[in-house]
Design an enzyme around this catalytic site. Structure first.
Site, short mmCIF file in Angstrom:
data_model
loop_
_atom_site.label_atom_id
_atom_site.label_comp_id
_atom_site.label_asym_id
_atom_site.label_seq_id
_atom_site.Cartn_x
_atom_site.Cartn_y
_atom_site.Cartn_z
CG HIS A 148 6.11 -1.24 3.16
ND1 HIS A 148 5.45 -0.81 4.30
CD2 HIS A 148 5.55 -0.56 2.13
CE1 HIS A 148 4.56 0.10 3.98
NE2 HIS A 148 4.58 0.27 2.67
CG ASP A 166 7.45 -2.19 6.80
OD1 ASP A 166 8.20 -1.57 6.03
OD2 ASP A 166 6.20 -2.12 6.73
CB SER A 223 1.13 1.22 2.62
OG SER A 223 2.24 2.05 2.85
#
Length: 411
Positions: A375, A346, A220
């Site tokens: 995600h 996502d 991320s």
């Protein structure tokens, strides 16, 4: 695919015959309920196999990298079967932190000083019991970068360490300033556009083990930071290769997606409160340069970044910060092999923001795009507690680069 289609047609024909018999019997007493349940189950299975379970899209900037991955990291070309009862993006995203295990890891903590007088907390897993690499000086090292407000305690980080342990590798987790319980010594935190701390960590780790294969993986925001570093430095990095997972490619698109009502309710507001909590612990360090009361009233990540992050790092506006933070604009300059796993569903990184055309122009880049996974989700199996598709991609890729990476230079 032809075999699957034949199986589905055969299954449908047998189901039709069964239902015809069962419904006829059911009118006179029993079998209708079971038939309906079975019918729904088979229909759902047919839909899942035909529409949900798919091979990922592999986008590479060079035929050599593509062949390398097919030979040594085959998971990126195999069908990904999301958890059958939880394949939707938000469900995958929300469920993973609760359902996946947290393998026990014993860390050795190290605090290193920075040029501005601050400190960074590194958590080491030395893997001194490695049977494959008994010599610590040559033991492969994997640097791990957690996501926004994440630390070495996140389940996805623990899984990567567990897999690295199986391979005999050493790991070190880069905890962003002020996130792992250490004190802030200067009025500065972190952001995914400023790579100075990451550069210091990479230099430090490499100086300790200059002869060990050195790789990195970012998740991320950690992946955004890693890509921004690689885009700035090009091939002049001691890293042999890198992998990123669920990166937000365009910060403007990420913010816009997360500000949609349902996404704001499920993710944005919670992450904003986490950010506020993380800086409020060190409130006394910022009061001279930032209106902390105003920061604590932020209702979204964008508002937090506008009131805190962009001010902290000297950006004139939030748009200037978000432009600098977006790794899509630096992807063309990446100078080492990088594998980037994203799911096109996502909500943190929408499909239209993934830089497919840019990736095709760089022979060092490979995008692996799944249809589902959310995600940092990528759950698979009936009860996805021990391993995910993301874990398998990580393990196969780092092993491929350590053991066969030399093949890429000859392609």
């Amino acid at each position: 695919m032809q075999r699957l289609a034949m199986d589905l047609r055969l299954l449908s024909r047998e189901l039709s015959l069964y239902l015809e018999h069962q419904v006829r019997v059911g009118f006179f007493g029993s079998g209708v309920g079971l038939s309906l349940i079975l019918g729904f189950s088979v229909a759902y299975a047919c839909y899942y196999l035909s529409s949900i379970a798919k091979k990922p899209q592999l986008v590479t900037g060079g035929e050599g990298f593509s062949r390398f991955l097919q030979d040594h990291c085959p998971v990126v070309t195999e069908t990904y079967y999301p958890t059958v009862w939880c394949w939707e993006s938000r469900g995958q995203t929300l469920l993973r932190p609760f359902i996946t295990s947290k393998p026990p890891v014993q860390y050795r903590n190290e605090l290193i000083k920075t040029a501005d007088g601050g400190q960074i907390s590194l958590d080491w897993f030395d893997n001194d019991n490695s049977k494959c690499y008994t010599d610590a000086s040559s033991r492969p090292t994997v640097l791990l970068l957690p996501g926004l407000t994440g630390t070495s305690k996140e389940s996805y980080i623990l899984h990567m360490i567990h897999l690295s342990e199986e391979l005999g590798y050493r790991c070190v987790v880069f905890n962003n300033r002020g996130m792992a319980g250490e004190n802030l010594l200067t009025p500065r935190t972190y952001c995914c556009a400023n790579t100075e701390d990451l550069e210091a960590v990479i230099h430090h780790v490499h100086s300790l083990y200059p002869y060990a294969p050195f790789l990195a993986a970012g998740v991320s925001m950690g992946g955004m930071l890693l890509l921004n570093y690689l885009g700035k430095i090009g091939p002049k990095t001691p890293l042999k290769a890198a992998a990123t997972f669920s990166v937000g490619w365009n910060t403007f698109a990420c913010s816009e997606s997360l500000e949609k009502p349902l996404n704001w309710l499920l993710f944005n507001y919670y992450l904003t409160t986490c950010l506020q909590s993380s800086v409020n612990k060190h409130r006394h360090m910022f009061v001279k340069q930032i209106d902390m009361d105003h920061v604590m009233k932020a209702k979204s990540i964008r508002e937090f970044d506008k009131r805190f992050t962009s001010v902290m790092f000297g950006y004139p506006t939030i748009d200037d910060y978000y432009t600098d933070a977006s790794p899509n604009r630096r992807l063309k300059s990446v100078g080492i092999p990088v594998l980037c796993l994203n799911s096109v569903d996502d909500v943190f990184s929408p499909r239209h923001a993934i830089p497919i055309e840019t990736a095709k122009q760089n022979p060092n880049v490979a995008l692996v795009l799944t249809s589902y996974g959310g995600h940092i989700g990528f759950l698979e199996g009936i009860w996805p507690r021990q391993s995910t598709y993301m874990d398998r991609v990580f393990k196969q890729f780092v092993q491929a680069m350590v053991e066969h990476g030399h093949e890429l230079s000859s392609m």
